[in-house]
Design an enzyme around this catalytic site. Structure first.
Site, mmCIF file in Angstrom:
data_model
loop_
_atom_site.group_PDB
_atom_site.id
_atom_site.type_symbol
_atom_site.label_atom_id
_atom_site.label_comp_id
_atom_site.label_asym_id
_atom_site.label_seq_id
_atom_site.Cartn_x
_atom_site.Cartn_y
_atom_site.Cartn_z
ATOM 1 N N CYS A 96 1.130 16.346 14.816
ATOM 2 C CA CYS A 96 0.668 14.960 14.730
ATOM 3 C C CYS A 96 1.099 14.397 13.385
ATOM 4 O O CYS A 96 0.642 14.874 12.333
ATOM 5 C CB CYS A 96 -0.852 14.899 14.877
ATOM 6 S SG CYS A 96 -1.570 13.255 14.665
ATOM 7 N N CYS A 133 5.866 9.955 16.418
ATOM 8 C CA CYS A 133 4.586 10.285 17.039
ATOM 9 C C CYS A 133 4.924 11.227 18.180
ATOM 10 O O CYS A 133 5.814 10.922 18.985
ATOM 11 C CB CYS A 133 3.879 9.033 17.562
ATOM 12 S SG CYS A 133 2.379 9.378 18.531
#
Length: 263
Positions: A77, A192
């Site tokens: 992440c 992302c």
């Protein structure tokens, strides 16, 4: 070390986007078993206040490490690692962390036009870490930071098989495409881990062809370098953990399709 005594590789994300990294890690570490953790109770991270999110991550990892005792932690992440990566390493010095950061260096090395866009969450765009990467590796490029408020949620829906309107996706990726003095953006960094699942949609809706740079394989390669190989194939099962403790049916079905048992 034998397979029967192996610790799991823990892959962490705010939601289910980290499955892109898990997919690559399994290819490179077929003898390992994995624990996938989705902090769906905190998703999405983009709107969190930095101090509160950092405290949440430190507390959450303390509990995860105590319970699952992993060999290594892959923080799949960008928002989490660019914010709290150094704090996690300081808080848990005996654990090795592989982080996820925007792939700005390889983008700067590959671009021909010098126009690079970084498609990320608002949190990743705000980070000083991201600006430092640009300063260190892409000073000769023009880097366009695009922080999408909605795309992570769209990607979660898309991964679950829910319909996502083309017009909505097109509106989120449109700022990535810049034309300047006869040059065009030629690389878009997918900053992302949710976004690579929609790469084919992005390609179809893009106003012109670009290289959509997915960091998942590079993250998996780094994890492989740090994890010792084992004799034989690990017999342990791969599991998925959700911090909400209540993923919906579609999410559970998705986890099963990835060979993960929700616990």
């Amino acid at each position: 070390m034998t397979a029967s005594s192996a610790k799991p590789v823990l892959v962490f994300d705010s939601g289910i986007g980290g499955l892109t990294v898990l997919r690559e890690a399994r290819v490179l570490m077929p003898e390992r078993h994995f624990t996938y953790v989705a902090d769906d109770a905190g998703f999405p991270y983009g709107g969190w206040e930095e101090g509160a999110l950092k405290a949440r991550l430190i507390d959450l990892f303390g509990r995860l490490l105590a319970k699952h005792d992993p060999e290594i932690c892959v923080v799949a992440c960008n928002t989490a690692f660019t914010l709290a990566g150094s704090d996690l390493r300081a808080a848990f010095p005996d654990m090795r962390f592989v982080g996820t950061v925007p792939a700005i260096k390889p983008a700067a090395e590959r671009t021909r036009s010098g126009l690079v866009s970084v498609l990320a969450t608002p949190g990743t765009v705000r980070r000083a870490y991201t600006r430092d990467l640009i300063h260190s590796f892409a000073r000769r490029c023009e880097v366009n930071l695009v922080g999408s408020e909605k795309l992570a949620r769209m990607a979660e829906a898309y991964i679950r098989g829910e319909p996502v309107a083309d017009a909505a996706v097109r509106g989120e990726i449109a700022p990535c495409f810049v034309e300047e003095d006869g040059r065009r953006t030629d690389i878009v960094v997918l900053a992302c881990t949710h976004y690579p699942f929609m790469a084919n949609v992005f390609r179809r809706l893009a106003p012109w062809p670009v290289d959509w740079l997915d960091p998942a394989e590079a993250i998996a390669r780094q994890a492989r370098r740090l994890v010792p190989p084992l004799d034989g194939v690990a017999p342990g099962e791969d599991i998925a953990v959700f911090t909400s403790a209540g993923p919906d049916f579609a999410t559970c079905r998705l986890m099963q399709s990835f060979g993960l048992r929700v616990v």
